[in-house]
Design an enzyme around this catalytic site. Sequence first.
Site, PDB file in Angstrom:
ATOM      1  N   GLY A   1       0.798  -1.227   0.000  1.00  0.00           N
ATOM      2  CA  GLY A   1       0.000   0.000   0.000  1.00  0.00           C
ATOM      3  C   GLY A   1       0.822   1.264   0.000  1.00  0.00           C
ATOM      4  O   GLY A   1       1.662   1.475   0.851  1.00  0.00           O
ATOM      5  N   SER A   2       0.600   2.147  -0.955  1.00  0.00           N
ATOM      6  CA  SER A   2       1.292   3.422  -0.996  1.00  0.00           C
ATOM      7  C   SER A   2       0.659   4.287  -2.071  1.00  0.00           C
ATOM      8  O   SER A   2      -0.550   4.301  -2.212  1.00  0.00           O
ATOM      9  CB  SER A   2       2.790   3.230  -1.230  1.00  0.00           C
ATOM     10  OG  SER A   2       3.475   4.422  -0.937  1.00  0.00           O
ATOM     11  N   ARG A   3       1.505   4.986  -2.868  1.00  0.00           N
ATOM     12  CA  ARG A   3       0.959   5.956  -3.809  1.00  0.00           C
ATOM     13  C   ARG A   3       1.904   6.142  -4.993  1.00  0.00           C
ATOM     14  O   ARG A   3       3.116   5.972  -4.881  1.00  0.00           O
ATOM     15  CB  ARG A   3       0.746   7.258  -3.050  1.00  0.00           C
ATOM     16  CG  ARG A   3       0.817   8.525  -3.830  1.00  0.00           C
ATOM     17  CD  ARG A   3       0.569   9.704  -2.895  1.00  0.00           C
ATOM     18  NE  ARG A   3       1.022  10.946  -3.473  1.00  0.00           N
ATOM     19  CZ  ARG A   3       0.984  12.111  -2.851  1.00  0.00           C
ATOM     20  NH1 ARG A   3       0.523  12.197  -1.625  1.00  0.00           N
ATOM     21  NH2 ARG A   3       1.414  13.204  -3.442  1.00  0.00           N
TER      22      ARG A   3
END
Length: 222
Positions: A190-192
């Site tokens: 999970g991140s961006r």
Amino acid sequence: MGFYRLHREGYTTVALSLVLLCALVALLYWRLPAGYRWLAHLAALAGTVLFGLILNFFRNPVVVPTHDPGAVVAPCDGTVVLVQEVDDQRYLGRRVRQISIFMSPLNVHVNRSPVAGRVVHAEYRPGKYLVAWHPKSSELNEHTYLVVEGPHGPVGFKQIAGAVARRIRYYVAVGDSLGQGQEFGFIKFGSRCDVLVPLDWPVVAQIGQKTKAGVSVVARVP
């Protein structure tokens, strides 16, 4: 969708998880008295769910990319959380439009090139681990910054670590060629991702929009 595919970044994690979970459950069945075997049953159920989540995270589904030289596609699955003007003095040297896409742990985490072209810049920078939707995470967090020179000019994109995701991988170097929608990296847990395009390129992505890596169009060439 075809058969299930496991991403190469998950081989070690999946194998270790399976061994540890099986060992833990086997130990519980062996050591617990008969009256407490329900705890072993519960652990087996929880372990199965956890292992399923790990498999789901490292899935690598077959994707048919969008091939449109007049479009910029999303580099990741996720949700558009920010569209804003920013100064980019790292490579592009001007104000650009930044499109930020947040990936939850349930999203596919394969990263794909927004445009076709040649990699002209590739760097990794260590940093903090602010939550991925924080406005400052783009510059302050650990991240990579890649620029691909496409048929209509350079497009930048970043892989940004978050509070949970602390392992970023990219598999390209300066001089490599990338097709639109071709895999270039992976972020764990999970991140961006940010996409940087010129100000005069119309952004079609909307805040809250769900994106699919290599498929969803987020901006267009004027």
